[in-house]
Design a protein around this motif. Structure first.
Motif, PDB file in Angstrom:
ATOM      1  N   ARG A  50      10.856   6.107   4.695  1.00 34.78           N
ATOM      2  CA  ARG A  50      10.472   5.553   3.406  1.00 34.78           C
ATOM      3  C   ARG A  50      10.511   4.015   3.401  1.00 34.78           C
ATOM      4  N   PRO A  51       9.701   3.385   4.276  1.00 35.07           N
ATOM      5  CA  PRO A  51       9.697   1.921   4.325  1.00 35.07           C
ATOM      6  C   PRO A  51       9.052   1.334   3.079  1.00 35.07           C
ATOM      7  N   THR A  52       9.463   0.113   2.752  1.00 40.89           N
ATOM      8  CA  THR A  52       8.788  -0.625   1.697  1.00 40.89           C
ATOM      9  C   THR A  52       7.482  -1.181   2.254  1.00 40.89           C
ATOM     10  N   GLN A  53       6.648  -1.686   1.354  1.00 35.75           N
ATOM     11  CA  GLN A  53       5.400  -2.303   1.821  1.00 35.75           C
ATOM     12  C   GLN A  53       5.693  -3.465   2.767  1.00 35.75           C
ATOM     13  N   GLU A  55       8.324  -3.864   4.698  1.00 34.03           N
ATOM     14  CA  GLU A  55       8.814  -3.343   5.981  1.00 34.03           C
ATOM     15  C   GLU A  55       7.673  -2.792   6.827  1.00 34.03           C
ATOM     16  N   TRP A  56       6.705  -2.138   6.202  1.00 28.84           N
ATOM     17  CA  TRP A  56       5.573  -1.622   6.973  1.00 28.84           C
ATOM     18  C   TRP A  56       4.708  -2.759   7.505  1.00 28.84           C
TER      19      TRP A  56
END
Length: 287
Positions: A50-53, A55-56
């Motif tokens: 469940r990465p944040t935007q 982090e992605w």
């Protein structure tokens, strides 16, 4: 009013299925099947982590940096594949051989195909820096019969643990690289220097990422070999120095008991004796 097109209903639960529905599999094309499997695993990972935007975007930036770090002398993508164990796993799946045959390992990111061909007894150490090592060996089949005129390509790191294409301004071109042919008895010999273990390059994006994760980035001392002969499976392998303390920590998982050898001290230098056992290629298979 004419109804609009049906909504995709894209959600966490349906994302990989919706992607797969757009593919067109056929019995002659395995790509849709492979792509669907890869995307399914990727979407599962995203749901778990469940990465944040932001982090992605960091992931995408890392992959971009890997591409930028790759050139004709350095293959950062191969390094990434090796350090994640993917290269070794692919070899394990595709090169199953009888126990008496020489096993395959990965080629690694420092291979060069354009090595000079040298006569038997030639010296691949062009700068002469390091402890002298004489390598002698035999290439044979499973029955012990010699394989004449087999092509042998070898390369290695120097006594400081660095390859020639890592130091193009400090080492001579093709230093510690060479190609040879076995004699009618399947034998070969050449001169070099004793290799040194080394830390996997951590100045690029792959090394920096794995070091942050606490991953061991050591490789034990070794020589690389590729052995080719008509009608036989090509061998791509390492030979390891049995005295190296990091054999169990190899960063690319390539150490096998069959590939560990004793480097014998001989005067002021060293002697290494080898036997490579080749398997006949299956009909229609690439050699």
């Amino acid at each position: 009013m004419t109804p609009g097109p049906m909504a995709l209903n894209f959600s966490e639960a349906t994302s990989h299925d919706i992607f797969a529905q757009r593919l067109q599999p056929s019995k002659d094309n395995i790509l849709p099947q492979v792509l669907a499997a890869a995307v399914t695993h990727l979407h599962t990972l995203i749901r778990e982590v469940r990465p944040t935007q932001a982090e992605w975007r960091q992931v995408i930036e890392f992959l971009t940096d890997v591409g930028h770090a790759s050139d004709e002398r350095r293959q950062e993508w191969v390094l990434l594949s090796d350090l994640l164990g993917v290269s070794t796993l692919v070899e394990e799946i595709n090169s199953r051989r009888p126990k008496t045959a020489t096993p395959n390992t990965v080629r690694g990111p420092f291979f060069r195909a354009d090595v000079p061909q040298l006569p038997l007894g030639g010296n691949i150490s062009l700068d002469g820096i390091g402890e002298p090592l004489e390598v002698s060996g035999r290439v044979q089949d499973l029955d012990g019969d010699p394989i004449a005129n087999a092509e042998i390509i070898t390369w290695q790191a120097n006594a400081q643990g660095l390859y020639e294409n890592q130091q193009p301004d400090l080492q001579p071109e093709f230093n510690l690289r060479g190609g040879f042919r076995t004699d009618p008895d399947g034998r070969f010999h050449y001169r070099t220097i004793k290799p040194c273990g080394y830390g996997v390059p951590d100045d690029g994006p792959v090394g920096k990422l794995l070091r942050r994760a606490g991953y061991p980035l050591r490789r034990p001392a070794h020589l690389h070999f590729i052995i080719k002969a008509p009608d036989f499976e090509t061998i791509t392998t390492h030979i390891y120095d049995g005295s190296d303390p990091h054999l169990a920590e190899d960063a690319i998982f390539a150490v096998k008991p069959e590939l560990v050898r004793t480097f014998e001290q001989q005067g002021k230098g060293w002697l290494l004796k080898l036997t490579f056992v080749m398997v006949r290629a299956r009909q229609g298979a690439d050699t």
